[in-house]
Scaffold this active site. Structure first.
Site, mmCIF file in Angstrom:
data_model
loop_
_atom_site.group_PDB
_atom_site.id
_atom_site.type_symbol
_atom_site.label_atom_id
_atom_site.label_comp_id
_atom_site.label_asym_id
_atom_site.label_seq_id
_atom_site.Cartn_x
_atom_site.Cartn_y
_atom_site.Cartn_z
ATOM 1 N N LYS A 141 0.745 -1.335 -0.178
ATOM 2 C CA LYS A 141 -0.231 -0.074 0.010
ATOM 3 C C LYS A 141 1.009 1.383 -0.062
ATOM 4 O O LYS A 141 0.410 2.191 -0.523
ATOM 5 C CB LYS A 141 -0.973 0.040 1.158
ATOM 6 C CG LYS A 141 -2.181 -1.026 1.059
ATOM 7 C CD LYS A 141 -3.352 -0.439 1.847
ATOM 8 C CE LYS A 141 -4.618 -1.274 2.029
ATOM 9 N NZ LYS A 141 -5.444 -0.868 2.954
ATOM 10 N N LYS A 188 -6.884 -9.844 -9.139
ATOM 11 C CA LYS A 188 -8.019 -10.071 -8.120
ATOM 12 C C LYS A 188 -8.971 -8.888 -8.380
ATOM 13 O O LYS A 188 -8.691 -7.795 -8.744
ATOM 14 C CB LYS A 188 -7.407 -9.577 -6.740
ATOM 15 C CG LYS A 188 -7.502 -11.076 -5.881
ATOM 16 C CD LYS A 188 -6.800 -10.703 -4.650
ATOM 17 C CE LYS A 188 -7.519 -9.797 -3.446
ATOM 18 N NZ LYS A 188 -7.343 -9.822 -2.122
ATOM 19 N N LYS A 215 -11.992 -3.109 -5.286
ATOM 20 C CA LYS A 215 -12.677 -2.158 -5.255
ATOM 21 C C LYS A 215 -11.976 -0.922 -5.741
ATOM 22 O O LYS A 215 -12.450 -0.087 -6.325
ATOM 23 C CB LYS A 215 -12.970 -1.477 -3.741
ATOM 24 C CG LYS A 215 -13.852 -2.482 -3.006
ATOM 25 C CD LYS A 215 -14.091 -2.092 -1.583
ATOM 26 C CE LYS A 215 -14.469 -2.866 -0.552
ATOM 27 N NZ LYS A 215 -14.695 -2.389 0.828
HETATM 28 P P1 AMP Z 1 -11.252 -5.239 0.863
HETATM 29 O O1 AMP Z 1 -12.266 -4.904 -0.350
HETATM 30 O O2 AMP Z 1 -9.731 -5.537 0.338
HETATM 31 O O3 AMP Z 1 -11.183 -4.318 1.910
HETATM 32 O O4 AMP Z 1 -11.407 -6.654 1.414
HETATM 33 C C1 AMP Z 1 -12.922 -6.874 2.378
HETATM 34 C C2 AMP Z 1 -12.742 -8.443 2.402
HETATM 35 O O5 AMP Z 1 -13.087 -8.994 1.184
HETATM 36 C C3 AMP Z 1 -11.792 -9.208 3.050
HETATM 37 O O6 AMP Z 1 -11.936 -10.432 3.770
HETATM 38 C C4 AMP Z 1 -10.843 -9.663 1.736
HETATM 39 O O7 AMP Z 1 -9.954 -10.763 1.853
HETATM 40 C C5 AMP Z 1 -12.159 -10.063 0.891
HETATM 41 N N1 AMP Z 1 -11.806 -9.933 -0.537
HETATM 42 C C6 AMP Z 1 -11.401 -8.890 -1.318
HETATM 43 N N2 AMP Z 1 -11.353 -8.949 -2.463
HETATM 44 C C7 AMP Z 1 -11.688 -10.522 -2.699
HETATM 45 C C8 AMP Z 1 -11.394 -11.151 -4.060
HETATM 46 N N3 AMP Z 1 -11.185 -10.693 -4.998
HETATM 47 N N4 AMP Z 1 -11.711 -12.482 -3.649
HETATM 48 C C9 AMP Z 1 -12.029 -12.903 -2.292
HETATM 49 N N5 AMP Z 1 -12.294 -12.288 -1.356
HETATM 50 C C10 AMP Z 1 -11.978 -10.821 -1.400
#
Ligand code: AMP
Ligand code: TRP
Length: 328
Positions: A111, A191, A194
């Site tokens: 990050k 991946k 967001k």
């Molecule tokens: P974030 O969007 O990175 O804040 O992630 C929020 C939650 O969603 C966390 O538990 C991440 O590990 C899960 N997560 C985010 N992106 C993915 C993805 N592409 N596949 C599976 N899990 C995800």
């Protein structure tokens, strides 16, 4: 029942990676755990954000979580910054966290890479996460793969605290869901996320036409087919199918693929249909909840009250052990 804590940042709209990678797991775990789920706004402010809309995003996210099946009767659902003990415990944990350990956090390295300004808050982010978990003495933490290192650090912090001040905190274990990685349909090597451009994420609340457009144009075999192997794009479509379709449908498509008869458009249609049957009710519930936003606010208020009750009791004990005040 075992205690369980997890958190999610109120940044951007939920996408299918969040839903299948985290939220559905959170929903399932409600049954056999004492669950505490937090919208972690204090984590969100360690990166660029808009102070004008942060609170609204937090309430929106709560709405999405409830629509997805988080039941405020069964789980404590609250906004992190409303329970100030999180920050107080973070400071105490700062004193039992190894600086060297923090420098090894890969998420911080990722990050902070391309930023002009890297805040101390971003560096200290995992310590706040440890405080989130341990403030409720949670022993289990459902997270995606990328957060395992933070849960390991949490264990080290618990161990250090316990050896310095006396046995108090559990050493929590991560629980990784079955859909650990949903990939972008536009670029299956990365991946779904967001922060990435819109085309790299399919929103949980996105409208049907737009979801179909993204699935229809999903990358399948870039370049030539690779023998028996599945290309990453096709594998990702199968992952989505496996998460939503009945076993017989999945088996039929697997067989077509094995025999080299698979038409990608058929696979895409099946992915779309089964996905929509799973998420249509979630979208509908969200629309209903949106009609009465103050009801969601009330639920969050109740969540805060319950969270605060546990947090203040544990914090009182921690202060006593550490030798700082106030007493209550
Ligand atoms: P974030 O969007 O990175 O804040 O992630 C929020 C939650 O969603 C966390 O538990 C991440 O590990 C899960 N997560 C985010 N992106 C993915 C993805 N592409 N596949 C599976 N899990 C995800
Ligand atoms: N850091 C987590 C993420 O980015 C969010 C989070 C904050 C969290 N506090 C937590 C996750 C406590 C689990 C437990 O996804």
């Amino acid at each position: 029942m075992p205690k369980l804590f997890s958190g999610i940042q109120p940044t951007g709209d939920l996408h299918l990676g969040n839903y299948f990678g985290a939220i559905t797991n959170w929903v399932d775990l409600q049954e056999e755990h004492d669950t505490v789920y937090s919208i972690v706004d204090l984590h969100a402010i360690t990166s660029e954000y808009d102070p004008e809309t942060l609170r609204e995003s937090a309430v929106d996210l709560a709405t999405d979580l409830i629509a997805s099946g988080i039941d405020p009767e069964e789980s404590i659902l609250f906004i992190q910054s409303e329970v100030r003990e999180h920050v107080e415990l973070q400071w105490i944990f700062n004193t039992v966290t190894s600086y060297g350990d923090l420098t090894r956090m890969t998420q911080f390295k990722d990050k902070s890479e391309d930023r002009d300004f890297v805040s101390a808050g971003l560096f200290d982010y995992p310590v706040l996460q440890a405080a989130d978990i341990l403030l409720y003495k949670a022993s289990r933490v459902p997270v995606g793969e990328d957060q395992i290192q933070h849960v390991e650090l949490t264990r080290r912090i618990a161990r250090k605290f316990n050896s310095r001040f006396g046995e108090f905190f559990p050493e929590p274990e991560p629980i990784v869901g079955k859909a650990a990685r949903i990939m972008s349909t536009a670029d299956p090597e990365r991946k779904m996320s967001k922060s990435a451009h819109d085309k790299h994420a399919i929103g949980l609340m996105e409208d049907e036409d737009s979801i179909w457009e993204k699935i229809k144009s999903a990358v399948t075999d870039p370049g030539k087919a690779q023998g028996d192997e599945m290309s990453p794009g096709v594998a990702n479509l199968f992952t989505l199918l496996e998460l939503t379709a009945p076993e017989s449908t999945i088996e039929d498509f697997r067989e077509d693929h094995r025999e080299g008869n698979l038409m990608y458009i058929d696979l895409k249609e099946a992915v779309y249909e089964n996905l929509m049957s799973e998420i249509r009710p979630v979208q509908k519930k969200k629309k209903e909840l949106m009609k009465n936003r103050s009801h969601v606010e009330d639920l969050l208020e109740e969540g805060k009250r319950k969270a605060k009750e546990i947090a203040s009791g544990n914090m009182e004990e921690v202060r006593r052990m550490v030798g700082v005040g106030p007493k209550s």
